[in-house]
Design an enzyme around this catalytic site. Structure first.
Site, mmCIF file in Angstrom:
data_model
loop_
_atom_site.group_PDB
_atom_site.id
_atom_site.type_symbol
_atom_site.label_atom_id
_atom_site.label_comp_id
_atom_site.label_asym_id
_atom_site.label_seq_id
_atom_site.Cartn_x
_atom_site.Cartn_y
_atom_site.Cartn_z
ATOM 1 N N GLU A 18 -10.607 1.038 1.739
ATOM 2 C CA GLU A 18 -9.851 0.560 0.686
ATOM 3 C C GLU A 18 -10.560 -0.775 0.691
ATOM 4 O O GLU A 18 -11.147 -1.325 1.787
ATOM 5 C CB GLU A 18 -8.376 0.063 0.832
ATOM 6 N N ARG A 101 4.622 -3.734 3.593
ATOM 7 C CA ARG A 101 3.235 -4.196 4.331
ATOM 8 C C ARG A 101 2.575 -4.504 3.109
ATOM 9 O O ARG A 101 2.828 -4.256 1.892
ATOM 10 C CB ARG A 101 2.693 -2.807 4.870
ATOM 11 N N ASN A 103 -0.674 -4.770 0.740
ATOM 12 C CA ASN A 103 -1.610 -3.727 0.221
ATOM 13 C C ASN A 103 -2.852 -4.681 -0.142
ATOM 14 O O ASN A 103 -3.447 -5.134 0.545
ATOM 15 C CB ASN A 103 -0.962 -2.749 -0.830
ATOM 16 N N GLU A 121 4.900 4.103 3.240
ATOM 17 C CA GLU A 121 4.806 5.563 2.659
ATOM 18 C C GLU A 121 5.292 6.583 3.613
ATOM 19 O O GLU A 121 5.128 6.572 4.658
ATOM 20 C CB GLU A 121 3.347 5.752 2.365
ATOM 21 N N ASN A 154 -1.385 -2.802 -6.187
ATOM 22 C CA ASN A 154 -2.683 -2.478 -6.031
ATOM 23 C C ASN A 154 -3.824 -3.308 -6.744
ATOM 24 O O ASN A 154 -3.822 -4.502 -6.565
ATOM 25 C CB ASN A 154 -2.739 -1.066 -6.318
ATOM 26 N N ASP A 204 -5.392 2.774 -8.850
ATOM 27 C CA ASP A 204 -5.761 2.158 -7.655
ATOM 28 C C ASP A 204 -6.270 0.813 -7.552
ATOM 29 O O ASP A 204 -6.094 -0.094 -8.368
ATOM 30 C CB ASP A 204 -6.192 3.316 -6.669
#
Length: 299
Positions: A18, A101, A103, A121, A154, A204
């Site tokens: 990511e 958390r 991201n 998740e 995201n 995303d």
């Protein structure tokens, strides 16, 4: 029209690759493996990868103006000293939500860090809903919460004139825009600029090119889509040999290459056989567009 080419450049498989960021100074690609709890730096010139392990899941890493990086580790934004391989906590968010958390995160042209949170998740893309928020962190480490009720915070980026902020809350299956005040960092006038179509997957990570077009990685869609935010039209689709495409950024000579990260976590054995490159990082060339340099955090 130049021909588009997709090549695998970082074969090392991430669980959830990511947050790619091109580092102009060293001509390196910075990215994270969220579930693998690692920050990576890859050099195209040497094909060498350096890694730093984190204590908790790491959502993003961005350069700091004062040197090193700032990273979202667990619910903390930390300062990373790469030379000593050490981390120091700067600020914490969502103190009342220990299961959350950080991201995705990105820095605006003024040096503010914008970063969002999400619930933990149960499995990839399955979360406790509406637990996340979007925050900004200023140069003096003041934390501002812009809004809550976010599922999976995201992709985020700005228009070339910096007056529009683009944002993705993945499970809304939309790409949204806000009016953005660069002086105050305030967001207003939220609206939808694109709704995902059947089969495109989950929106995303995202990057904006010099022409103000959006490049959105589509998780479970195996593609990056190019969107005109003015018309809401999809202009182009770039297919990749992996389904869990996670994020993208421009880099390389003149920012003409698009780097795309991917994930392997959540694939069954059959899917892994069909997608041997799952979790790798790819370079897309021949798109005929240019990206922009990343910004560094002023805090």
């Amino acid at each position: 029209m130049s021909s588009v080419k997709v090549e695998c450049v970082v074969k090392e498989s991430s669980l959830i690759g990511e947050g790619p960021v091109w580092e102009e100074s060293d001509q390196t690609l910075l990215f994270v493996d969220i579930a693998g709890k690692k920050i990576h730096r890859w050099s195209p010139a040497t094909n060498h990868i350096q890694s730093l392990a984190t204590d908790h899941m790491v959502g993003f890493a961005v350069p700091r103006r004062s040197g090193g990086y700032a990273a979202g580790v667990g619910r903390s934004i930390v300062a990373v000293d790469w030379s000593t391989q050490t981390m120091t906590s700067l600020v914490e968010v969502d103190e009342e939500k220990p299961n959350n958390r950080l991201n995705d995160g990105k820095v605006d042209p003024m040096g503010r860090l914008l970063a969002g949170t999400m619930g933990m998740e149960e499995r990839p893309a399955v979360v406790e809903r509406k637990q996340g928020s979007l925050f900004s962190v200023t140069s003096d480490l003041t934390v501002i919460k812009h809004f809550n009720q976010v599922d999976i915070s995201n992709g985020l980026d700005w228009s070339p004139d910096q007056r529009t902020f683009f944002y993705i809350d993945s499970l809304s299956f939309t790409v949204d825009a806000f009016d953005y005040d660069t002086h105050t960092g305030q967001l207003s006038n939220r609206r939808v600029v694109y709704r995902m179509e059947e089969g495109e997957g989950i929106p995303d990570g995202m990057s904006v090119d010099v022409d103000g077009r959006l490049w959105v990685a589509c998780y479970n869609g195996g593609r990056v889509i190019n969107i005109d935010p003015v018309t809401g039209v999809r202009l182009q689709t770039v297919s990749l040999p992996v389904m869990k495409t996670t994020s993208c950024c421009f880099g390389g000579p003149d920012y003409r290459d698009l780097y795309v990260t991917s994930a392997s976590l959540g694939l069954d054995q059959s899917e892994r056989r069909q997608q041997p490159l799952a979790g790798a990082t790819f370079r897309v060339t021949g798109l005929g567009v240019k990206g922009r340099p990343s910004n560094s955090f002023a805090g």
